[in-house]
Scaffold this motif. Sequence first.
Motif, PDB file in Angstrom:
ATOM      1  N   THR A  20       0.853  -1.006   0.191  1.00  9.73           N
ATOM      2  CA  THR A  20       0.010   0.202  -0.203  1.00  9.73           C
ATOM      3  C   THR A  20       0.935   1.282   0.011  1.00  9.73           C
ATOM      4  N   ILE A  21       0.297   2.203  -0.401  1.00  7.07           N
ATOM      5  CA  ILE A  21       1.082   3.603  -0.450  1.00  7.07           C
ATOM      6  C   ILE A  21      -0.039   4.556  -0.393  1.00  7.07           C
ATOM      7  N   ALA A  22       0.304   5.618   0.427  1.00  9.06           N
ATOM      8  CA  ALA A  22      -0.565   6.775   0.488  1.00  9.06           C
ATOM      9  C   ALA A  22       0.155   7.885  -0.400  1.00  9.06           C
ATOM     10  N   LEU A  23      -0.445   8.418  -1.279  1.00 11.94           N
ATOM     11  CA  LEU A  23      -0.287   9.287  -2.376  1.00 11.94           C
ATOM     12  C   LEU A  23      -1.428  10.357  -2.518  1.00 11.94           C
ATOM     13  N   ASP A  24      -0.758  11.853  -2.414  1.00 11.25           N
ATOM     14  CA  ASP A  24      -1.983  12.857  -2.564  1.00 11.25           C
ATOM     15  C   ASP A  24      -2.054  13.126  -4.197  1.00 11.25           C
ATOM     16  N   ASP A  25      -3.078  13.701  -4.195  1.00  9.58           N
ATOM     17  CA  ASP A  25      -3.690  14.057  -5.657  1.00  9.58           C
ATOM     18  C   ASP A  25      -2.461  14.467  -6.528  1.00  9.58           C
ATOM     19  N   GLY A  26      -1.514  15.343  -6.333  1.00 10.14           N
ATOM     20  CA  GLY A  26      -0.615  16.048  -6.855  1.00 10.14           C
ATOM     21  C   GLY A  26       0.554  14.596  -7.265  1.00 10.14           C
ATOM     22  N   GLU A  27       0.760  13.842  -6.321  1.00 10.39           N
ATOM     23  CA  GLU A  27       1.695  12.864  -6.507  1.00 10.39           C
ATOM     24  C   GLU A  27       1.082  11.759  -7.581  1.00 10.39           C
ATOM     25  N   ILE A  28      -0.309  11.503  -7.481  1.00 13.34           N
ATOM     26  CA  ILE A  28      -0.803  10.733  -8.384  1.00 13.34           C
ATOM     27  C   ILE A  28      -0.701  11.247  -9.875  1.00 13.34           C
ATOM     28  N   SER A  29      -0.987  12.647  -9.962  1.00 12.52           N
ATOM     29  CA  SER A  29      -0.947  13.202 -10.910  1.00 12.52           C
ATOM     30  C   SER A  29       0.328  13.201 -11.744  1.00 12.52           C
TER      31      SER A  29
END
Length: 187
Positions: A20-29
Amino acid sequence: MARRRARSGYFEAAKGGGATIALDDGEISILRSFVVQLLELVGPGPGAADADADPLAELFTEGPSKPPEDPALARLFPDAYEEQADASEFRRFTENDLRARKRDDALAMVHGLDRGGPVIELTPEESRQWLGTINDLRLTIGAYLDVTEDDENGLYHLPDDDERKPMVVGYLWLGALQESLVETLIP
């Protein structure tokens, strides 16, 4: 039982061998943009333009016999042998399959990113695919930046106004993600 939230930007082991990894919207983008560009670089594959093409014909399609001229593609698809005749023959029968695997892995990463966050859960197979794609992204960016092991180009000490700096930061971030995922997947 309360579910523990993954640390942002670090992979953690998931039940059943995934990650699992937590990514914010900017990182995902950013990751999604990198992966889409990688897919464009690797190409659509034989028969992609003709949806009615015979799927069995692709089994007998020979690949290229010369290494790619693009430095990133040459890094992603290097010669397997020093002897040119052996390298050409090997490339002819393996490159299409290797490109297909890289496309499949990259598409799995796009689909995982499209599921959104903040926590993205990956199966063991998806974790392997992400690891391969992150490695391919680093190889691609490294080839374009001409990264060397000893940083003889001074890439890690660029001034903020250098146009290469965002790509160097991306390269280093991908390295941290890759290391985190490897550490998570090693028992």
